[in-house]
Design an enzyme around this catalytic site. Sequence first.
Site, PDB file in Angstrom:
ATOM      1  N   GLY A  46     115.453 -57.119  14.499  1.00 26.22           N
ATOM      2  CA  GLY A  46     116.696 -57.545  14.957  1.00 26.22           C
ATOM      3  C   GLY A  46     117.037 -56.881  16.273  1.00 26.22           C
ATOM      4  O   GLY A  46     117.426 -55.638  16.090  1.00 26.22           O
ATOM      5  N   SER A 114     109.721 -57.458  11.061  1.00 31.81           N
ATOM      6  CA  SER A 114     110.590 -58.575  11.919  1.00 31.81           C
ATOM      7  C   SER A 114     110.157 -58.532  13.201  1.00 31.81           C
ATOM      8  O   SER A 114     109.324 -58.368  13.962  1.00 31.81           O
ATOM      9  CB  SER A 114     111.807 -58.648  11.391  1.00 31.81           C
ATOM     10  OG  SER A 114     112.501 -59.930  11.657  1.00 31.81           O
ATOM     11  N   TRP A 115     111.560 -58.219  14.252  1.00 28.59           N
ATOM     12  CA  TRP A 115     111.460 -58.076  15.534  1.00 28.59           C
ATOM     13  C   TRP A 115     110.675 -56.798  15.856  1.00 28.59           C
ATOM     14  O   TRP A 115     110.098 -56.549  16.465  1.00 28.59           O
ATOM     15  CB  TRP A 115     112.654 -58.003  16.236  1.00 28.59           C
ATOM     16  CG  TRP A 115     112.957 -57.302  17.433  1.00 28.59           C
ATOM     17  CD1 TRP A 115     113.665 -56.271  17.649  1.00 28.59           C
ATOM     18  CD2 TRP A 115     112.476 -57.515  18.557  1.00 28.59           C
ATOM     19  NE1 TRP A 115     113.407 -55.627  18.903  1.00 28.59           N
ATOM     20  CE2 TRP A 115     112.577 -56.604  19.656  1.00 28.59           C
ATOM     21  CE3 TRP A 115     111.539 -58.833  19.318  1.00 28.59           C
ATOM     22  CZ2 TRP A 115     112.243 -56.653  20.880  1.00 28.59           C
ATOM     23  CZ3 TRP A 115     111.156 -58.631  20.611  1.00 28.59           C
ATOM     24  CH2 TRP A 115     111.515 -57.525  21.214  1.00 28.59           C
ATOM     25  N   ASP A 270     109.482 -65.586   2.636  1.00 29.70           N
ATOM     26  CA  ASP A 270     110.129 -65.155   3.900  1.00 29.70           C
ATOM     27  C   ASP A 270     110.370 -66.337   4.664  1.00 29.70           C
ATOM     28  O   ASP A 270     109.760 -67.129   5.156  1.00 29.70           O
ATOM     29  CB  ASP A 270     109.304 -64.272   4.569  1.00 29.70           C
ATOM     30  CG  ASP A 270     109.918 -63.621   5.809  1.00 29.70           C
ATOM     31  OD1 ASP A 270     110.996 -64.227   6.188  1.00 29.70           O
ATOM     32  OD2 ASP A 270     109.500 -62.330   6.381  1.00 29.70           O
ATOM     33  N   HIS A 298     111.923 -61.642   3.103  1.00 28.85           N
ATOM     34  CA  HIS A 298     111.952 -61.162   4.320  1.00 28.85           C
ATOM     35  C   HIS A 298     112.221 -59.569   4.272  1.00 28.85           C
ATOM     36  O   HIS A 298     111.640 -58.593   5.088  1.00 28.85           O
ATOM     37  CB  HIS A 298     113.067 -61.712   5.305  1.00 28.85           C
ATOM     38  CG  HIS A 298     113.007 -61.254   6.684  1.00 28.85           C
ATOM     39  ND1 HIS A 298     111.802 -61.477   7.700  1.00 28.85           N
ATOM     40  CD2 HIS A 298     113.983 -60.490   7.196  1.00 28.85           C
ATOM     41  CE1 HIS A 298     112.080 -61.133   8.509  1.00 28.85           C
ATOM     42  NE2 HIS A 298     113.182 -60.453   8.510  1.00 28.85           N
TER      43      HIS A 298
END
Length: 318
Positions: A46, A114-115, A270, A298
């Site tokens: 994020g 993730s990001w 996810d 996730h």
Amino acid sequence: MTDLRTLYAPIEPYESGMLPVGNGHQLYWEKCGNPSGKPVVFLHGGPGGGAGPNHRRQFDPERYNILVFDQRGCGRSTPFASLEANTTQHLVADIERLRTEVMGCERWQVFGGSWGSTLSLAYAEAHPDRVTELVLRGVFLFGQSEVDWLYREGGASSIYPDGWEEFVSVIPEGERGDLLEAYHRRLTSEDEAVQLQAAKAWSKWEGVTVTLLPSPETLEDFTEPRKAIAVARIENHYMRHGGWLEEGQLLRGVERIRHIPCIIVQGRHDSCTPPVAAWALHRAWPEAELQIMADGGHLYSEPGILDGLIRATDRFAS
């Protein structure tokens, strides 16, 4: 799965500070673990999310020298929720400055989810000789299909129709053709009440998609005002611009990093970063080890995902 690994015991940083990186930005960082240990940097997910104490607990503190930091505009970095001079390329340059000016190491392990997986790949492809190993979780390649999955009807909305309905309800029907732009207008509104309403709705949708079993407590954490504004403004900023990456750029860049040992830990269930991106990365880079966890979603904190990640850092500790 048996013999699940758990987080290492809590540790306090032995050093912390702020690193000025230009354009008025300063990054908050912490060094933890063994100052003589193997250097590793944790890249949080994020773009507006920030790093916390548990993120350094995925590494053996006796064997690792661990750097966690808050990216531009989020957490304890300053200025808060700033979009100016905040792109993938700026963050890649920040990571390299952290390596040279804060850690003072020639090479280090890079861990991102993730990001953070996007940023890990972008950094490694820009500086392939500075990375000893990669550990990736919940792969996000920033392709248009991945952005559409999250912010166009027919993707994650088909799994969470109730959450989607709440997400789009903030936007008048006539503006829903481009939700990213509609949210951007509200998140940058001069009316703070409009900003906060949009930020809470954006961040709540984030909370719905990233958690395998969303709970009221989890969603309440995502909608805490300060956190919600940073997550929503900065994440929307990146999504609107495709992460400042060309379509397929990270897959093409694999040729530069084939020599780097890599473990990918991906949750089968996810809903935020579905396994298709991890699979595409593995197909382009078969030398990278892909573990699809049948009992994982996730978040790194889910048992199957956590087990895979800590086993990976243990394997790369020497």
